[in-house]
Design a protein around this motif. Structure first.
Motif, PDB file in Angstrom:
ATOM      1  N   GLY A  50     -20.040  34.444  47.913  1.00 28.91           N
ATOM      2  CA  GLY A  50     -19.181  34.049  46.806  1.00 28.91           C
ATOM      3  C   GLY A  50     -19.059  35.071  45.701  1.00 28.91           C
ATOM      4  N   GLU A  51     -19.674  36.246  45.886  1.00 32.36           N
ATOM      5  CA  GLU A  51     -19.655  37.270  44.845  1.00 32.36           C
ATOM      6  C   GLU A  51     -19.044  38.560  45.359  1.00 32.36           C
TER       7      GLU A  51
ATOM      8  N   SER B 161     -19.650  39.883  40.520  1.00 31.31           N
ATOM      9  CA  SER B 161     -18.956  38.818  39.797  1.00 31.31           C
ATOM     10  C   SER B 161     -18.598  37.696  40.763  1.00 31.31           C
ATOM     11  N   THR B 162     -18.540  36.457  40.252  1.00 30.32           N
ATOM     12  CA  THR B 162     -18.132  35.327  41.076  1.00 30.32           C
ATOM     13  C   THR B 162     -16.645  35.438  41.384  1.00 30.32           C
TER      14      THR B 162
ATOM     15  N   SER C  45     -16.055  29.459  44.043  1.00 27.78           N
ATOM     16  CA  SER C  45     -15.983  30.376  45.182  1.00 27.78           C
ATOM     17  C   SER C  45     -15.996  29.569  46.476  1.00 27.78           C
TER      18      SER C  45
ATOM     19  N   ASP D 274     -19.490  28.380  47.259  1.00 25.08           N
ATOM     20  CA  ASP D 274     -19.868  27.193  46.490  1.00 25.08           C
ATOM     21  C   ASP D 274     -19.223  25.945  47.068  1.00 25.08           C
TER      22      ASP D 274
END
Length: 809
Positions: free
Chosen positions: A175-176, A182-183, A290, A293
């Motif tokens: 998710g980064e 960064s997300t 993301s 997530d």
């Protein structure tokens, strides 16, 4: 011969190699080509790190080993210098990448790479930021566009708010953003894509045939993600049809609701007026999450009812349509049938929103009284009309799909996790995408004669988050004329992903002198595919997958006559320091320059290869390099003794012949399988024998130097010269062994009694305990210690040890 001085030896041989052109190869005259490729580095301002050196040295050893075995080895180097990492670092330090990157490259090449002792042909260096290189990167784009492999579309994309650009799916890790952490969020934008999915099955099938590290192939199989099932057509009650993909069409009777991704375009059409405010709010919340997530295990399920119903084609049942963020638009069709009795995510959602749970698969056909969780095991179909009693997977999948296919409501389908490669980047530091937009002619590829589209020098190159590259702010670049009609037009201002630059660089190395073609046909036919590629497994689903895809695309476009770029890929291991992963925050990053300066490159190379298995990695210990320097001191003295001279013919004593020939045989096998640590250990044992027994023999010394040469080339060259040779050791050929000499006629048995050494006996090698034991017990040196004793235990190690445990009678 004097003391071994690594600084003097290595400086001397760097100069000699350069003056003689030792590492430069006439590619056209090579009779036995071997293309030895190492992953070219990103030239960071911090300089070469120990992970680079570890990777490069392991690859270089193979190149030097193959050269000694008679191959014409081509070992080039270049720099992967475009991309966000360079740009972000330049922005952080208030510098311009066009000024910073050339200095970084010079530092890498002159102050580091040339001092490591790599067999690199610097006459064929490539730099991805050079217009002479990226002209052909742009040519790749135009070629793919003209052949239908490149297209532009508006779609939800991965947006990095830190780097202010779009990322490919492969560049999002947990998710980064892989670069700045960064997300990553979803954003609707028009982007350029390559059709990587066009070869999904071929890329998967070929993994069964290519000679690659198994863990790399597994990573690619998982990323391509083939799944077999059916595409089933549902309809909205009173509305349009839509499709879902499922690997379990046998469970269709258990579908009690439908779930659409919040980004699904059909939601705007089917959501009732009463539900639209809730859907809008939900969509906004989902956009801030993301994909990782949204699909995290155990996460509390959320969703919004659309107010619409779908019609299940197997039973015409009306079931509600929901929007929920655990369904992603980028996978399958962006809509699923929910079977809560047999899928845990669906089960959790159904429990939370009080939706029906209907069991349709039961072990032995017996239904559960209640389901505390989803049942995902095998069984027979129940609650499934005419299909009741069928084994669910074995027969149910085909039977249900066939029935729906006859009704025009389903097709057998294979789906893939792999997605098309998003190559647009809204940044500055990259090759401009060579497309021109004309109101009259549409999107037009820049003609080859007008390539390269040169990246202009911008003082202000900072991205602004508008979704447009900084190049759009340069009026002289942005506005141009149409190459077809001559009318006013604008340029594409996105630059291409730097993974496109690195997907083809190895084709360019053999053809750097050709300015009118990316790669010469004759050179490519002779030198490609790459014979051996060594690199990190972290690139398994980025660089390696992209380069495999591009090779197939270029083959289909008629520019290559092969479909796989590398005959063999080997993934090296990873280094840790004192048991901990290296990082700047821990302050345990290894600077190779300091160790090379103090102990020499050869000692550093040897220690990196000795500290653990190359294919697995190792634990760097600060004292290890010093110890390896001590070994090279002993090696120097053993090979070049101060007194006594060297006998010209091979030694006659069987023990020295055994150590020599068994070491040659073992080291040959070890180097071929990248087992460098065991090769070095065997060399250490041989040197111990030579030193202990004061062996002074030219045949032994020359064989040792040749075996050491791939591992420690500078000192090997010096010793070879000191032994009277004028040409490079790498022209000397690999030593051969006598198979008979690799077997010992006799070995020394250590005889212990209660753990104390009482005798050492020379006995025939290879015999069993039953044969050896009487000879040990009858030996007078042993027998006297057994008087008045009872043997209670015997420990026997063939060809090495007999330990007797005794007690008084």
């Amino acid at each position: 011969m004097g003391k071994y001085d690594p600084a003097a030896v290595e400086a001397k041989w760097r100069t000699v190699w350069e003056e003689r052109g030792t590492d430069r190869l006439d590619l056209d005259k090579a009779e036995k080509p071997f293309y030895n490729l190492m992953m070219f580095p990103y030239p960071s301002a911090e300089g070469l790190h120990v992970g680079n050196v570890f990777a490069f040295v392991g690859s270089d050893i193979q190149g030097r080993f193959h050269r000694l075995k008679g191959f014409d080895v081509f070992e080039p180097m270049g720099f992967d210098a475009f991309g966000m990492h360079s740009e972000n670092f330049a922005l952080k330090n208030g510098r311009h990448p066009a000024e910073m990157v050339p200095k970084n490259i010079e530092n890498f090449r002159e102050n580091q790479l040339k001092k490591v002792g790599l067999m690199l042909d610097w006459s064929r260096q490539v730099d991805t930021t050079s217009p002479e290189y990226y002209k052909w990167t742009q040519w790749m784009f135009v070629t793919l566009y003209k052949n239908g492999f490149a297209y532009k579309k508006k779609a939800p994309v991965n947006w990095c708010p830190g780097c202010k650009t779009v990322l490919a799916a492969e560049q999002v890790i947990d998710g980064e953003c892989e670069r700045c952490t960064s997300t990553v969020v979803k954003k609707d934008m028009e982007q350029w894509y390559f059709k990587t999915t066009a070869f999904a099955q071929e890329l998967l099938d070929e993994l069964d045939r290519i000679d690659w590290s198994e863990r790399t192939k597994t990573a690619q199989r998982n990323w391509i993600g083939r799944s077999q099932g059916a595409e089933v057509t549902f309809s909205v009650d009173g509305g349009p049809d839509f499709q879902i993909f499922t690997t379990r069409p046998d469970t269709l009777f258990g579908a009690t609701y439908m779930v659409f991704s919040p980004e699904h375009p059909l939601l705007d059409q089917i959501t009732t007026p009463e539900q639209r405010p809730a859907l809008s709010e939900y969509r906004a919340a989902a956009a801030a999450l993301s994909e990782v997530d949204r699909q995290a295990e155990g996460r509390d399920k959320t969703g919004v009812f659309t107010g619409a119903d779908a019609v299940n084609p197997v039973n015409n049942e009306r079931i509600p349509i929901w929007a929920a963020d655990y369904v992603l638009m980028g996978y399958g069709t962006g809509a699923i049938m929910a079977v809560p009795a047999h899928d845990q995510r669906d089960f959790d959602f159904a429990v939370k929103f009080n939706l029906p749970i209907r069991q349709v698969v039961a072990p032995d056909g017996k239904m559960f009284d209640a389901l505390p969780e989803a049942y995902v095991g095998e069984g027979l179909l129940v609650n499934s009309g005419d299909f009741n009693g069928l084994p669910a997977k074995e027969q149910g999948i085909e039977a249900v799909t066939t029935r729906l296919k006859e009704q025009g409501r389903a097709e057998f389908k294979i789906n893939y996790r792999l997605r098309d490669w998003c190559v647009s980047r809204q940044r500055y530091w990259g090759p401009p995408i060579p497309i021109i937009y004309c109101d009259k002619c549409g999107a037009v590829a820049v003609p080859e004669k007008d390539l390269p589209v040169t990246l202009p020098y911008l003082e202000d190159y900072k991205p602004d988050g508008s979704g447009f590259s900084p190049l759009r702010r340069d009026e002289s670049f942005f506005h141009t004329t149409c190459p077809e009609c001559g009318g006013p037009a604008t340029r594409e201002t996105d630059v291409s992903d730097n993974f496109l630059c690195s997907a083809w660089y190895f084709y360019r190395y053999p053809s750097t002198e050709f300015g009118d073609r990316p790669f010469d046909a004759a050179r490519t036919k002779k030198w490609l595919p790459v014979d051996l590629y060594v690199g990190g497994n972290e690139h398994a689903v980025l660089h390696l997958l992209y380069s495999r895809w591009l090779c197939r695309a270029l083959n289909q476009c008629g520019h290559l006559d092969f479909v796989e770029p590398y005959k063999r890929f080997v993934a090296h291991g990873m280094i840790v320091r004192e048991g901990a992963k290296m990082s700047k925050s821990r302050g345990n990053v290894i600077n190779p320059d300091e160790y090379i300066r103090e102990f020499g490159a050869d000692a550093f190379r040897m220690y990196l290869m000795f500290m653990g298995a190359y294919l697995e990695g190792g634990d760097f210990r600060d004292g290890g390099v010093r110890a390896m320097k001590s070994f090279l001191d002993r090696l120097w003295t053993a090979v070049l003794p101060e007194e006594g001279g060297l006998a010209a013919t091979e030694p006659e004593d069987a023990e020295t012949r055994f150590w020599l020939h068994s070491t040659i045989k073992a080291v040959t096998a070890d180097l071929a399988r990248f087992s460098y640590n065991t090769a070095i250990a065997r060399l250490m044992e041989l040197i111990n024998h030579v030193t202990k027994n004061r062996v002074r023999n030219r045949v032994v010394s020359e064989a040792v130097v040749k075996m050491v040469a791939p591992l420690a080339p500078h000192v090997a060259e010096e010793m070879w010269e000191q032994l009277g040779h004028s040409e490079t050791v790498f022209a000397g050929g690999w030593p051969e062994w006598d198979e008979e000499a690799t077997f010992r006629a006799t070995v020394e048995y250590v005889v212990q009694i209660n753990g104390k050494v009482r005798a050492k006996l020379d006995l025939p090698a290879g015999l069993s305990q039953e044969v050896i034991e009487p000879q040990v017990l009858d030996n007078p040196a042993v027998a006297k210690w057994l008087e008045g004793q009872t043997i209670v235990k015997k420990v026997y190690v063939q060809d090495k040890l007999m330990n007797l445990v005794v007690k008084p009678n």
